[in-house]
Design a protein around this motif. Structure first.
Motif, PDB file in Angstrom:
ATOM      1  N   VAL A  36       0.844  -1.200   0.000  1.00 55.02           N
ATOM      2  CA  VAL A  36       0.000   0.000   0.000  1.00 55.02           C
ATOM      3  C   VAL A  36       0.876   1.245   0.000  1.00 55.02           C
ATOM      4  N   ASP A  37       1.909   1.283   0.847  1.00 52.00           N
ATOM      5  CA  ASP A  37       2.808   2.431   0.900  1.00 52.00           C
ATOM      6  C   ASP A  37       3.576   2.603  -0.411  1.00 52.00           C
ATOM      7  N   ALA A  38       3.784   1.501  -1.122  1.00 57.36           N
ATOM      8  CA  ALA A  38       4.489   1.559  -2.401  1.00 57.36           C
ATOM      9  C   ALA A  38       3.591   1.994  -3.548  1.00 57.36           C
ATOM     10  N   GLY A  39       2.305   2.261  -3.240  1.00 58.94           N
ATOM     11  CA  GLY A  39       1.403   2.788  -4.251  1.00 58.94           C
ATOM     12  C   GLY A  39       0.480   1.782  -4.878  1.00 58.94           C
ATOM     13  N   TYR A  40       0.433   0.567  -4.344  1.00 56.88           N
ATOM     14  CA  TYR A  40      -0.445  -0.461  -4.900  1.00 56.88           C
ATOM     15  C   TYR A  40      -1.761  -0.522  -4.125  1.00 56.88           C
ATOM     16  N   GLU A  41      -2.852  -0.697  -4.850  1.00 59.36           N
ATOM     17  CA  GLU A  41      -4.157  -0.899  -4.231  1.00 59.36           C
ATOM     18  C   GLU A  41      -4.399  -2.405  -4.155  1.00 59.36           C
ATOM     19  N   VAL A  42      -4.374  -2.928  -2.935  1.00 57.64           N
ATOM     20  CA  VAL A  42      -4.412  -4.373  -2.732  1.00 57.64           C
ATOM     21  C   VAL A  42      -5.722  -4.755  -2.038  1.00 57.64           C
TER      22      VAL A  42
END
Length: 338
Positions: A36-42
């Motif tokens: 999430v912090d890396a920009g991915y919507e999981v």
């Protein structure tokens, strides 16, 4: 025809193994939050509520599956997943007895553990050599329980006292119903977790992973050897080549940016224009900022923005107050890609 189309589409995507267990625990790793912090919507991978239907909503080129740490290296080595996050200890356990083409793309700087040898705390042994020497004449087998039978057997066979007593004899190993090895006086038995309890059940020693050793001490054990240090990494398997490898490198850079960001604060403060050069030079000369300060000029005062290593933040605040800095604001970073 449908299966052929799905298979073709799957081949165009990168298959990602996400760890189930301690590496997705809020107290230890929280791989979900890292993505999430890396920009991915999981979706479907929240800690404690992992699903077997995980989705990366904002990157349709990634297909994610849950993987157990013990089986992840096997899946990488057989092309079942292209990349995966797993501890180095499990990768090395898989590679002891068979060649592997699994490659570490990069370390992720969390999930740090040590693989150690432990015995009862009141034991007279302070090393594996002590244990073998003291038990050289016993008539019953020395029993070791572990989730890492391959690494354990290798470590035992490299011990000098073991070699003196048993030469090249291979310790007996049992993994459920499968057995191997010819030295039944030293036996390595596979455990499926809760390894420390086997000492109370009669084992002579265990090999287990630990972060601080506190859980082992609570179980009445003491460490006598360290086999290896381990941390989580992003690994590429045999099927990760060409464009998939390029994609894997990109994913790693995103994750690394989130990890790097945790080491810094984003700090802003106001300073009189007459002191801009002096305070900027001070921050640079004393390495109190990542690069050079960013200055947003104003008529009488300017705002200075710096990235500061968290360990140096108290020192920096004390210093800039000496330059009459005002409105000091500290923010956490989500991602820092260098």
């Amino acid at each position: 025809l449908v299966n052929l189309i799905l298979g073709s589409n799957m081949n165009d995507k990168i298959i990602l193994g996400l760890p189930k267990g301690s590496l997705n625990n809020v107290k230890r790793g929280n791989t979900y939050q890292l993505f999430v912090d890396a920009g991915y919507e999981v979706k479907g991978y929240e800690p404690g509520d992992e699903s077997y239907e995980i989705e990366i909503l904002n990157d349709e080129d990634i297909v994610a599956f849950l993987t157990r740490p013990q089986s992840t290296p096997v899946e990488l080595n057989r092309g079942m997943v292209d990349i995966a996050i797993v501890g180095e200890d499990w990768v090395k356990e898989e590679s002891v007895l068979r060649k592997t083409d699994t490659v570490k793309i990069g370390d992720l700087d969390y999930g740090k553990t040590r693989l150690i040898v432990a015995v009862p705390k009141d034991s007279p042994y302070n090393s594996l050599s002590d244990l073998f020497r003291a038990n050289k004449d016993r008539k019953t087998p020395i029993l070791c329980f572990t989730e890492y039978p391959n690494l354990t057997r290798k470590f035992i066979m490299e011990n000098e006292v073991y070699q003196e007593l048993y030469g090249d004899a291979v310790p007996f190993v049992q993994v459920r119903g499968l057995t191997d090895g010819d030295n039944e006086m030293v036996q390595v038995i596979n455990s499926d977790g809760a390894t420390e309890v086997y000492i109370k059940k009669g084992a002579d020693l265990i090999v287990d992973n630990t972060q601080t050793g506190s859980s082992l001490r609570k179980a009445g054990l003491k460490e006598i050897e360290t086999i290896l240090h381990s941390s989580a990494g992003l690994y590429a398997g045999v099927s990760c080549t060409g464009e998939k490898l390029d994609k894997a490198q990109m994913i790693y850079e995103q994750l690394l940016g989130a990890i790097t960001a945790k080491k810094y604060f984003d700090v802003k403060f106001n300073i009189a224009n007459s002191k801009i050069e002096e305070v900027s030079n001070y921050l640079i000369d004393n390495k109190l900022c990542a690069d050079e300060p960013t200055i947003t000029p104003g008529s009488d005062f300017s705002q200075i923005n710096v990235l500061i290593p968290k360990a140096k933040f108290p020192e920096m605040v004390d210093a800039i107050k000496g330059f009459d800095a005002t409105s000091i604001i500290r923010n956490d970073l989500k991602q820092l890609i260098e």
